[in-house]
Design a protein around this motif. Structure first.
Motif: not given
Length: 438
Positions: A147, A35, A216, A141-143, A138-139, A113, A220
């Protein structure tokens, strides 16, 4: 598998060959992504970016025995075909961790990712499998530095739904199928003094979509500025209609600014034009900016707020407390109103600690010469606590849900009638509770 296959660009044919010759085996199509790799190049230089890519390729080749096929899709993206029984997350995690060590910075960390598609139909186009693995990525969400997301049909449904929203947006805007709802705000005297303007989407079949179902997606897809501009215009027009109404001439409306509006609009110029167009007082049109917006672009917002203040607008910090830079924000941003996020009370089991924080925030806002609106008020207990601790205004379902703008008159009249007779009514709502408290 030799090194030359890593850059052969023949992964589609090779994956198809493996699937056709091994029909009884179960496989996973795995896609990796770093990312913000472009940002990494900008911060540390292309030499460092190339060093990381070389590290990734070297480690992938060294572990090539685990993969049936592997190849480089794009600069920082790789694709793998792996037998399901051989797949281990720790292998990819070890590659990510080894490459992350090449970045020596406390302010930046790599985000590796992984999107995984379990192949259930070997006849599916390989590129479609890759797309599904990409949707899984793309799904996420966690940072987190590493992941993993597995594709499922709900991801595809969300993707199709997003495409539908985007494809129908412009026509819906042109046909004015975006409605303005108003959520009343009351002061400590039990008077409705303002309302927040909120959007709803009226579909052709009569269904009304709430903001959570499209905002949202519009953010986006970089379309949100069009909706915001439309809603600002509707709010300004309504304020103009209220000017000669004795019951509503003193009311104000709050409009929302989306984080991406800054990149598409001269916000101050557009709002100033609207108050001139409809001949309204800028002080009647409050501007709400979310806390996260300040965090992402503090310098731009400081300049924006300065321009809006000079023009006579009041600035509200929305969702205060939902982020992690709240105190820094208050130090640098001179806003007029703080909207307290009642998630403090709703999302914790330790109410005592939450109430202490809320009490301190309200006191701090007062010392900074800011008024406080508590939004998301849902219970009588919350309302009582907030009133006792000095909250100026109240907003939430306990008081009133958002209502269509053309029904606001009915709500206002009913509220004023009940307020007149409140002494004989048992407290069952925020408006009654506030009246008893004064």
């Amino acid at each position: 598998m030799d090194k030359s296959k890593l850059n052969s660009f023949m992964y589609v044919e090779r994956i198809r060959h493996v699937l056709c010759t091994n029909p009884d085996k179960r496989y996973l199509l795995v896609r990796s992504n770093v990312r913000d790799f472009k940002l990494l190049n900008q911060l540390f230089g292309f030499q460092k970016g190339n060093e990381i890519l070389r590290c990734m390729k070297k480690l992938i080749i060294e572990h090539g025995r685990y993969f049936e096929v592997y190849d480089q899709l794009h600069v920082d993206q790789f694709v793998f075909l792996i037998e399901k029984e051989k797949f281990e997350v720790r292998l990819f995690r070890s590659i990510a961790e080894a490459c992350s060590e090449l970045i020596d910075s406390a302010a930046f960390r790599m985000h590796f990712q992984l999107g995984i598609y379990e192949i259930t139909d070997p006849e599916m186009e390989v590129l479609s499998m890759c797309d599904r693995a990409k949707l899984a990525i793309k799904s996420i969400k966690i940072d987190e530095p590493f992941s993993v997301a597995w594709y499922n049909e709900s991801i595809m449904e969300e993707r199709l739904y997003s495409k539908k929203i985007i494809s129908e947006f412009d026509s819906a805007l042109k046909e004015e199928r975006f409605l303005m709802y108003l959520q009343p705000q009351a002061n400590t005297k039990g008077e409705i003094i303002s309302a927040e303007a909120l959007s709803r989407w009226l579909l052709e079949d009569g269904t009304v979509l709430s903001p959570s179902q499209f905002i949202k997606i519009l953010e986006d897809s970089e379309l949100i500025w069009k909706l915001d501009l439309y809603m600002w215009d509707k709010a300004a027009k309504l304020l103009s209609e209220w000017k000669d109404d004795p019951e509503k001439k003193n009311l104000s409306l709050s409009v929302n600014i989306s984080p991406k509006d800054l990149y598409y609009l001269d916000i101050a110029d557009n709002l100033i034009r609207l108050v001139e167009k409809y001949d309204i007082q800028p002080g009647k049109m409050n501007v709400e900016i979310t806390e996260c917006s300040f965090v992402n672009s503090p310098e731009l917002y400081i300049d924006l707020i300065s321009k809006l203040h000079k023009a006579g607008f009041s600035i509200e910090i929305d969702d205060f407390g939902s982020g992690y830079s709240s105190l820094t924000l208050l130090k640098n941003i001179h806003a007029d109103v703080l909207k307290l996020d009642m998630g403090f009370l709703q999302d914790t089991e330790d109410l005592i600690r939450s109430e202490i924080i809320i009490d301190s925030v309200i006191e701090m806002a007062k010392r900074l010469d800011m008024q406080v609106i508590s939004e998301g008020v849902e219970t009588q207990e919350q309302a009582a606590f907030l009133r006792i601790n000095g909250c100026d205004f109240f907003q939430g379902f306990y008081f009133s849900r958002p209502v269509p703008s053309d029904k606001f008159d009915t709500v206002l009249k009913a509220y004023n009638l009940e307020r007149t007779n409140s002494k004989s009514v048992r407290p069952k709502s925020l408006r009654d509770l506030v009246l008893e408290a004064v």
